[in-house]
Write an enzyme that holds these catalytic residues in place. Structure first.
Site, PDB file in Angstrom:
ATOM      1  N   GLU A 164      -6.243  -6.573  10.196  1.00  0.00           N
ATOM      2  CA  GLU A 164      -5.848  -6.191   8.152  1.00  0.00           C
ATOM      3  C   GLU A 164      -5.832  -7.108   7.552  1.00  0.00           C
ATOM      4  OE1 GLU A 164      -2.773  -2.943   8.640  1.00  0.00           O
ATOM      5  OE2 GLU A 164      -3.123  -2.748   6.471  1.00  0.00           O
ATOM      6  N   ASP A 198      -3.645  -8.116   5.630  1.00  0.00           N
ATOM      7  CA  ASP A 198      -2.250  -9.064   5.244  1.00  0.00           C
ATOM      8  C   ASP A 198      -2.356 -10.010   5.691  1.00  0.00           C
ATOM      9  OD1 ASP A 198      -2.423  -6.471   7.099  1.00  0.00           O
ATOM     10  OD2 ASP A 198      -0.221  -6.946   6.999  1.00  0.00           O
ATOM     11  N   ASP A 205       1.519  -6.715  14.405  1.00  0.00           N
ATOM     12  CA  ASP A 205       3.138  -5.622  13.297  1.00  0.00           C
ATOM     13  C   ASP A 205       3.831  -5.759  14.313  1.00  0.00           C
ATOM     14  OD1 ASP A 205       1.168  -5.992  11.633  1.00  0.00           O
ATOM     15  OD2 ASP A 205       0.034  -4.145  11.497  1.00  0.00           O
ATOM     16  N   HIS A 250       0.553  -0.957  -0.302  1.00  0.00           N
ATOM     17  CA  HIS A 250      -0.020  -0.418  -0.119  1.00  0.00           C
ATOM     18  C   HIS A 250       0.581   1.420   0.180  1.00  0.00           C
ATOM     19  CE1 HIS A 250       0.444   0.258   4.344  1.00  0.00           C
ATOM     20  NE2 HIS A 250      -0.744  -0.578   4.789  1.00  0.00           N
ATOM     21  N   HIS A 286      -5.067  -8.796  14.670  1.00  0.00           N
ATOM     22  CA  HIS A 286      -4.956  -7.742  13.132  1.00  0.00           C
ATOM     23  C   HIS A 286      -6.194  -8.088  12.470  1.00  0.00           C
ATOM     24  CE1 HIS A 286      -3.990  -4.217  12.449  1.00  0.00           C
ATOM     25  NE2 HIS A 286      -3.143  -4.603  11.364  1.00  0.00           N
ATOM     26  N   HIS A 293       5.769 -10.174  10.620  1.00  0.00           N
ATOM     27  CA  HIS A 293       6.230  -9.628   9.383  1.00  0.00           C
ATOM     28  C   HIS A 293       7.572  -9.732   9.487  1.00  0.00           C
ATOM     29  CE1 HIS A 293       2.966  -7.742   7.431  1.00  0.00           C
ATOM     30  NE2 HIS A 293       2.247  -6.939   8.180  1.00  0.00           N
ATOM     31  N   HIS A 309      -1.664  -1.856  15.577  1.00  0.00           N
ATOM     32  CA  HIS A 309      -1.461  -0.665  14.469  1.00  0.00           C
ATOM     33  C   HIS A 309      -2.961  -0.341  14.282  1.00  0.00           C
ATOM     34  CE1 HIS A 309      -1.434  -0.606   9.708  1.00  0.00           C
ATOM     35  NE2 HIS A 309      -1.106   0.609  10.107  1.00  0.00           N
ATOM     36  N   TYR A 317      10.219   0.004   9.193  1.00  0.00           N
ATOM     37  CA  TYR A 317       8.474  -0.759   9.313  1.00  0.00           C
ATOM     38  C   TYR A 317       8.611   0.298  10.591  1.00  0.00           C
ATOM     39  CZ  TYR A 317       4.880  -3.857  10.018  1.00  0.00           C
ATOM     40  OH  TYR A 317       3.675  -4.205  10.213  1.00  0.00           O
TER      41      TYR A 317
HETATM   42 FE1  FEO Z   1      -0.948  -3.822   9.602  1.00  0.00          FE
HETATM   43 FE2  FEO Z   1       0.849  -6.105   8.999  1.00  0.00          FE
HETATM   44  O1  FEO Z   1      -0.558  -5.426   9.484  1.00  0.00           O
END
Ligand code: FEO
Length: 402
Positions: free
Chosen positions: A79, A81, A163, A23, A77, A222, A144, A191
């Site tokens: 989100e 991903d 995250d 993104h 989370h 991640h 996040h 990051y």
């Molecule tokens: Fe806030 Fe890796 O998503």
């Protein structure tokens, strides 16, 4: 690939080697979507992956156990991903109940049809026994997203941190002592700057919560898992949470016919004092991702733009818009730039730096068409002032370099 964190606790995620845009975040080393399987009397999957990779996640689980053995899917989370793969995963796991906090359920129900899912709502302090191991949940709003949550396994001193502490770093290794630490810290900083920087106060509060935990291993969603260098990444986050300034001056600029570039070089020359790292960044030769990362720990930033149509150059505006969202704090600033028959570039930059609440050392330095020797000397002097201010702002380091 070694995917085992502890006996019966394994990484089952996906490494996306080729993605270079997340993104808008430029992912020069690719991305991983980490998911983990905790096998016990009841088996739990911690997080999922981006939707296109759900089948690979399921194949990774099947290599370790039957899909029917998974009793819980923890969503730390919402989100996409991490939770984009949830519909496919929930469909494929016949006995799994989704575990998440209230806000996560609300967010997931906007993204997906959750009507057929069994959902167990948890809150900070709640625990879930799997048999030999316990999952303890810690809500971490705005680290996040509002619904973000950690899952902690006290028996293993293991934190699934979603995250937080992540890096966009595709590698075939899963652990911090298997990759170059410098590369990992560079990606962790990138990051943090591009994802977490707006939430410094929440980050600091979350670090206090983490400090209360007995911790040997941090497994983010991640990148690589921290098992040998967890103290280093915790210390780095303590510094990043306040954008702790280093004796570093950035001269960031865009230019039309080289006048603003000449001014930038003169400011950079003035700022190049002993004990100060002065960096010259031409916006169109860099990226938003890189610039945000450099800004994170810079004490001072000179920002310049030529005037185009009574405003700053469009890529300069893009950088400042991006920074206004990321809200870097603890900076001294200086605006500069050139103009021709119409004014506006340096003034627009000054307005943006003021909106960032940076300490502005003076009015913008301006040159009409070409900078005169006097203007260039003014730039050198302003660069020196910025560097001196950067040295004052940067905390003194102790003998260990901290
Ligand atoms: Fe806030 Fe890796 O998503």
């Amino acid at each position: 690939m070694n995917t085992t964190l502890r006996k019966d606790i394994d990484w089952v995620g996906y490494v996306d080697w080729t993605v270079r845009d997340f993104h808008g975040y430029q992912t020069q080393r690719g991305v991983t979507y980490n998911a983990y399987l905790v096998r016990d009397q009841a088996t739990a999957l911690i997080d999922t992956v981006k939707a296109p990779f759900a089948d690979q996640l399921l194949a990774n689980i099947e290599a370790l156990t039957e899909l029917a053995a998974v009793r819980y899917v923890i969503c730390n989370h919402a989100e996409l991903d991490h939770a984009g793969g949830l519909p496919g995963v929930m469909k494929a796991l016949p006995n799994a109940k989704l575990v998440c906090d209230q806000k996560c359920q609300a967010t997931l129900s906007k993204h997906h049809d959750v009507s057929g899912w069994q959902i167990q709502i948890v809150a900070s302090g709640d625990t879930l026994s799997l048999g030999k191991r316990t999952l303890r949940f810690i809500e971490t709003p705005m680290v996040h997203w509002p619904e973000s949550m950690f899952t902690y396994v006290p028996e293993e001193q293991l934190l699934f941190s979603m995250d937080f502490f992540g890096q966009h770093y595709a590698t075939s290794q899963r652990f911090d002592d298997e990759v170059p630490l410098g590369t990992m810290m560079e990606e962790a900083k990138t990051y943090y700057a591009n994802i977490m920087m707006p939430y410094g106060e929440r980050v600091a509060a979350t670090l206090e919560q983490v400090a209360q935990l007995d911790l040997e291993m941090i497994a983010p969603s991640h990148g690589v898992i921290w098992r040998s260098h967890a103290p280093a990444i915790l210390e780095a986050h303590r510094n990043w949470a306040t954008c702790r300034p280093q004796p570093k001056v950035l001269v960031i600029y865009d230019t039309m016919w080289e006048s603003t570039a000449q001014m930038a070089r003169a400011i950079h020359e003035g700022a190049s004092l002993p004990g100060v790292a002065a960096e010259l960044i031409h916006i169109r030769s860099s990226s938003l991702t890189r610039i945000a990362t450099e800004v994170l720990d810079a004490a001072a930033v000179a920002f310049g733009s030529s005037t185009l149509n009574r405003n700053m150059m469009p890529m300069a505006a893009a950088v400042l818009t991006y920074l206004q969202g990321l809200r870097p704090i603890n900076k001294a600033g200086l605006a500069f730039g050139s103009y021709g028959w119409g004014k506006g570039g340096p003034e627009a930059v000054q307005e943006c730096l003021a909106a960032l609440k940076w300490e502005l050392l003076r009015e913008p330095i301006k040159a009409q068409y070409r900078p005169t020797p006097e203007v260039l000397e003014e730039c050198r002097q302003a660069g020196r002032r910025l560097a001196e201010r950067a040295k004052e702002m940067a905390p003194r380091r102790d003998a260990s370099g901290n």
